[in-house]
Design an enzyme around this catalytic site. Structure first.
Site, mmCIF file in Angstrom:
data_model
loop_
_atom_site.group_PDB
_atom_site.id
_atom_site.type_symbol
_atom_site.label_atom_id
_atom_site.label_comp_id
_atom_site.label_asym_id
_atom_site.label_seq_id
_atom_site.Cartn_x
_atom_site.Cartn_y
_atom_site.Cartn_z
ATOM 1 N N ASP A 213 -10.767 3.378 4.480
ATOM 2 C CA ASP A 213 -11.183 1.975 4.407
ATOM 3 C C ASP A 213 -12.708 1.855 4.366
ATOM 4 O OD1 ASP A 213 -9.397 -0.139 4.230
ATOM 5 O OD2 ASP A 213 -8.783 0.016 6.325
ATOM 6 N N GLN B 175 -4.373 -1.129 9.719
ATOM 7 C CA GLN B 175 -4.373 -2.474 9.135
ATOM 8 C C GLN B 175 -4.991 -3.480 10.114
ATOM 9 O OE1 GLN B 175 -3.597 -3.133 6.019
ATOM 10 N NE2 GLN B 175 -3.766 -5.345 6.121
ATOM 11 N N LYS C 271 0.842 -1.207 0.000
ATOM 12 C CA LYS C 271 0.000 0.000 0.000
ATOM 13 C C LYS C 271 0.875 1.256 0.000
ATOM 14 C CE LYS C 271 -3.871 -2.341 2.223
ATOM 15 N NZ LYS C 271 -4.617 -2.672 3.458
HETATM 16 N N1 GUN Z 1 -6.648 -6.465 6.328
HETATM 17 C C1 GUN Z 1 -6.849 -7.184 5.194
HETATM 18 N N2 GUN Z 1 -7.400 -6.397 4.238
HETATM 19 C C2 GUN Z 1 -7.541 -5.167 4.781
HETATM 20 C C3 GUN Z 1 -8.047 -3.928 4.280
HETATM 21 O O1 GUN Z 1 -8.498 -3.787 3.147
HETATM 22 N N3 GUN Z 1 -8.010 -2.883 5.157
HETATM 23 C C4 GUN Z 1 -7.540 -3.014 6.433
HETATM 24 N N4 GUN Z 1 -7.573 -1.937 7.215
HETATM 25 N N5 GUN Z 1 -7.074 -4.147 6.919
HETATM 26 C C5 GUN Z 1 -7.068 -5.211 6.094
#
Ligand code: GUN
Length: 286
Positions: A120, A97, A53
């Protein structure tokens, strides 16, 4: 005839090219969209997600902050960091995350994030807006899947869509997005009875289990010409694989996403897109 490949790498590359242009236009107007990510602990899979990311955000010209915290940090310490990012007018998007360590209350933490910076789309406010079809920041994996289907003009209306996942990250928001587009949606999970029967009736299967010891989608579970979207991530001898037995299912499906190179890159592209959206929202700039 084998299925046509849904190429998430190609679609995400074109989205990122558009975003790069948009970010540079914003820079000229004095706006520098900034994404802050927070990783708690050292789960290797989560560390790779955050690395990807961060890298993609920099590629399109976003400013980034990469907060790495020890897994024994307290709920209060994490809350303080989120408060400071909420109050920082230079930060437009905040991503925590998931999963978080067990001693931290995920719901409380997610809901500390200002909805206008919730890239998110997971806060109670943004989830509620999604129910009302009013969300501007939508969860990244579901919106990435919808983008992929639209890119390839894959029909959604009136399709029987079976989703194997009920999380707030994937299954629940995806069901809402599919409903908005007039699909008939079934959400399946570990307690679903007769999963195979439901799968054989599905025009589209979206699987996000992520544990091949528990579930692998093989060609006998898929009807002829079904559309198969694989959101699963599993490590097998160091290699990334999905939930789907790709080689057999591709011979029966009409469309299929690979792993890697399917949904994963779209999740990231949607995160970047949400960050640009957040930067354009005056309330995220305070
Ligand atoms: N863990 C796995 N996929 C994601 C996501 O898209 N966002 C977040 N915040 N955590 C994750």
């Amino acid at each position: 005839m084998p299925a046509t490949l849904i190429d998430g790498n190609a679609v995400s590359t074109s989205i990122k090219a558009r975003l790069t242009k948009r970010v540079s236009e914003l820079n000229e107007k004095g706006i520098s969209p900034c994404l802050a990510t927070i990783l708690v602990g050292n789960d290797p899979a989560s560390a790779i997600y955050i690395q990807n990311k961060q890298k993609a955000a920099k590629q399109v010209g976003l400013v980034t902050q990469d907060h790495r915290l020890k897994d024994d940090l307290s709920q209060e310490e994490l809350t303080l960091l989120i408060d400071s990012l909420n109050n920082d007018s230079q930060v437009h998007g905040i991503l925590v995350q998931l999963p978080l360590p067990e001693h931290i209350n995920e719901f409380n933490i997610i809901n500390k994030i200002l909805p206008s910076k919730d890239v998110d789309g997971l806060t109670a406010i943004n989830s509620g807006l999604l129910l009302h079809r009013e969300a501007s920041l939508k969860p990244c994996t579901p919106s990435g899947i919808m983008k992929l289907l639209d890119y390839y003009n894959i029909r959604i209306m009136s399709q029987n869509v079976v989703i194997i996942n009920r999380s707030i990250l994937v299954g629940k928001p995806l069901a809402l997005l599919m409903l908005e587009r007039d699909a008939t949606v079934t959400i399946c999970h570990s307690k679903t009875v007769n999963l195979n029967h439901l799968l054989l009736g599905a025009d589209m299967i979206i699987t996000a289990v992520g544990d091949r010891n528990k579930f692998v989608l093989n060609s006998e579970m898929v009807k002829e010409k079904a559309i198969v979207i694989d959101v699963g991530t599993n490590r097998q001898s160091g290699k990334l694989v999905g939930d789907v037995d790709f080689e057999s299912v591709k011979e029966k499906a009409s469309w299929i996403t690979p792993v890697p190179g399917g949904v994963g890159p779209m999740t990231i592209a949607m995160l970047l897109s949400n960050t640009v959206t957040a930067a354009l929202n005056p309330s995220s700039r305070q």
